[in-house]
Write a protein that holds these residues in place. Structure first.
Motif, PDB file in Angstrom:
ATOM      1  N   ALA A  39       0.835  -1.201   0.000  1.00 35.33           N
ATOM      2  CA  ALA A  39       0.000   0.000   0.000  1.00 35.33           C
ATOM      3  C   ALA A  39       0.874   1.258   0.000  1.00 35.33           C
ATOM      4  O   ALA A  39       1.876   1.333   0.717  1.00 35.33           O
ATOM      5  CB  ALA A  39      -0.927   0.007   1.206  1.00 35.33           C
ATOM      6  N   ARG A  52      -9.548  -4.506   3.298  1.00 36.51           N
ATOM      7  CA  ARG A  52      -9.304  -3.976   1.950  1.00 36.51           C
ATOM      8  C   ARG A  52     -10.389  -4.493   1.011  1.00 36.51           C
ATOM      9  O   ARG A  52     -10.661  -5.680   0.952  1.00 36.51           O
ATOM     10  CB  ARG A  52      -7.934  -4.418   1.457  1.00 36.51           C
ATOM     11  CG  ARG A  52      -7.578  -3.852   0.093  1.00 36.51           C
ATOM     12  CD  ARG A  52      -6.211  -4.334  -0.362  1.00 36.51           C
ATOM     13  NE  ARG A  52      -5.963  -3.962  -1.742  1.00 36.51           N
ATOM     14  CZ  ARG A  52      -4.947  -4.411  -2.465  1.00 36.51           C
ATOM     15  NH1 ARG A  52      -4.076  -5.264  -1.922  1.00 36.51           N
ATOM     16  NH2 ARG A  52      -4.781  -4.034  -3.712  1.00 36.51           N
ATOM     17  N   CYS A  72      -4.190   2.478   5.031  1.00 36.65           N
ATOM     18  CA  CYS A  72      -3.715   1.697   3.877  1.00 36.65           C
ATOM     19  C   CYS A  72      -4.812   0.904   3.184  1.00 36.65           C
ATOM     20  O   CYS A  72      -4.591   0.439   2.055  1.00 36.65           O
ATOM     21  CB  CYS A  72      -2.601   0.744   4.325  1.00 36.65           C
ATOM     22  SG  CYS A  72      -1.025   1.553   4.659  1.00 36.65           S
ATOM     23  N   TYR A  93      -1.757   0.502  -4.715  1.00 38.45           N
ATOM     24  CA  TYR A  93      -0.848  -0.567  -4.269  1.00 38.45           C
ATOM     25  C   TYR A  93       0.259  -0.744  -5.278  1.00 38.45           C
ATOM     26  O   TYR A  93       0.023  -0.660  -6.474  1.00 38.45           O
ATOM     27  CB  TYR A  93      -1.623  -1.882  -4.058  1.00 38.45           C
ATOM     28  CG  TYR A  93      -2.361  -1.928  -2.744  1.00 38.45           C
ATOM     29  CD1 TYR A  93      -1.895  -2.693  -1.691  1.00 38.45           C
ATOM     30  CD2 TYR A  93      -3.512  -1.153  -2.533  1.00 38.45           C
ATOM     31  CE1 TYR A  93      -2.563  -2.708  -0.460  1.00 38.45           C
ATOM     32  CE2 TYR A  93      -4.176  -1.164  -1.324  1.00 38.45           C
ATOM     33  CZ  TYR A  93      -3.696  -1.943  -0.286  1.00 38.45           C
ATOM     34  OH  TYR A  93      -4.356  -1.953   0.918  1.00 38.45           O
TER      35      TYR A  93
END
Ligand code: MN
Ligand code: MN
Length: 314
Positions: free
Chosen positions: A75, A271, A306, A313
């Motif tokens: 990240a 994520r 992140c 990424y």
């Protein structure tokens, strides 16, 4: 467009300069920010050991070593997001009810501006006014809640607002999509054998700590992502979800908790969720003799940054 960057250790020694979160610029306005760190120095909702009023300041101090790139996940949050430190909420330390109102008033324009708030607590009372501000913009939200405690008491010492009641109030006020609420890390002793039944009756999924001892939480987070989908989702992380051997600097420690790698798996497993806000609460520096609890809190907040939508990424 150029994005704010954390002040590097080769520009100013890491132990120098103003101790903002991750040595980011401190700004007054959320306008134009994708995400902002906000401190809520409140500890008057706690039931046992106090001190979380000093949490935001200590988390900022311990964040001084965090560098921009996440070497595990790739990240690169500062390559694509505009991030800053928005300072602290001026709570009224003599009045919990008024403080809750002040926090909601503070968060409403932040959330309305489109800035994702990442909150440095503060005791867990603060999540109620934050969820009120969230719901005002997004409607009821999904919730990933990491904690040793369910925080669904009906009252504490007769009070409806306290650090052990926020999610009961959130349900009553319709702030949550109850079938998309996951409570992870719950444990310890209860007032009654049925203490964790009430959240289950609301539709929450409760994952007690002992159910996941020694296990990777990556598979659990796969289930969480499948269940929550694209719903607006809030992440509330009580540091006491982590075992006190890693994070003893907190007000109501419970043995047998999650490990630091499991904490990272939970956050990294978020994520892909539509995160609209997150917090890290219950760090109490007076009980954090090594600084490790605040250090962990600072890094977990970085990990939250992140996994926000829009992060690049590498
Ligand atoms: Mn809590
Ligand atoms: Mn707790």
């Amino acid at each position: 467009m150029s994005f704010n960057q954390p002040l590097g250790g080769n520009s100013m020694p890491r132990f120098g300069g103003i101790a903002s979160m991750m040595r980011l610029p401190v700004v007054d306005s959320p306008v134009g920010l994708h995400a902002g760190f906000i401190g809520v120095p409140l500890d008057i909702g706690t039931s046992h050991r106090p001190g979380t009023r000093f949490g935001p300041r200590q988390i900022r101090a311990e964040s001084a070593l965090i560098r921009p790139y996440n070497m595990a996940t790739g990240a690169a949050p500062f390559d694509a997001l505009q991030v800053a430190d928005l300072g602290d909420v001026a709570i009224n330390t003599y009045n919990l009810q008024k403080s809750v109102e002040l926090i909601e008033q503070h968060y409403r324009p932040v959330v309305q501006s489109g800035c994702i708030p990442l909150t440095l607590g503060g005791d867990h009372t603060i999540v109620l006014p934050i969820l009120r501000a969230m719901a005002a913009k997004h409607g009821p939200v999904a919730l990933v809640h990491v904690d040793a405690h369910a925080d669904v008491n009906d009252d504490m010492f007769g009070e409806r607002i306290a650090h052990g009641t926020p999610f009961r109030r959130a349900v009553e006020e319709g702030l949550l999509q109850c079938d998309k609420v996951w409570q992870i890390g719950l444990r310890g002793s209860g007032y009654a054998a049925e203490d964790f039944d009430w959240p289950r009756q609301q539709g929450f999924t409760v994952v007690q700590a002992h159910e996941v001892w020694y296990q990777s939480l990556a598979p659990l987070m796969q289930r969480v992502r499948a269940a929550i989908g694209n719903a607006p989702c809030y992440l509330s992380f009580d540091i006491d979800g982590i075992d006190p051997s890693f994070a003893g600097g907190t007000g109501t420690p419970e043995i047998g908790g999650l490990t630091v790698p499991q904490a990272l798996e939970i956050i990294r497993g978020c994520r892909g969720l539509n995160l609209v806000g997150a917090d890290l609460v219950e760090v109490s520096p007076p009980y954090d003799t090594t600084g490790n609890t605040a250090l962990l809190g600072a890094n977990l907040l970085y990990e939250m940054l992140c996994v926000l939508p829009g992060v690049k990424y590498r």
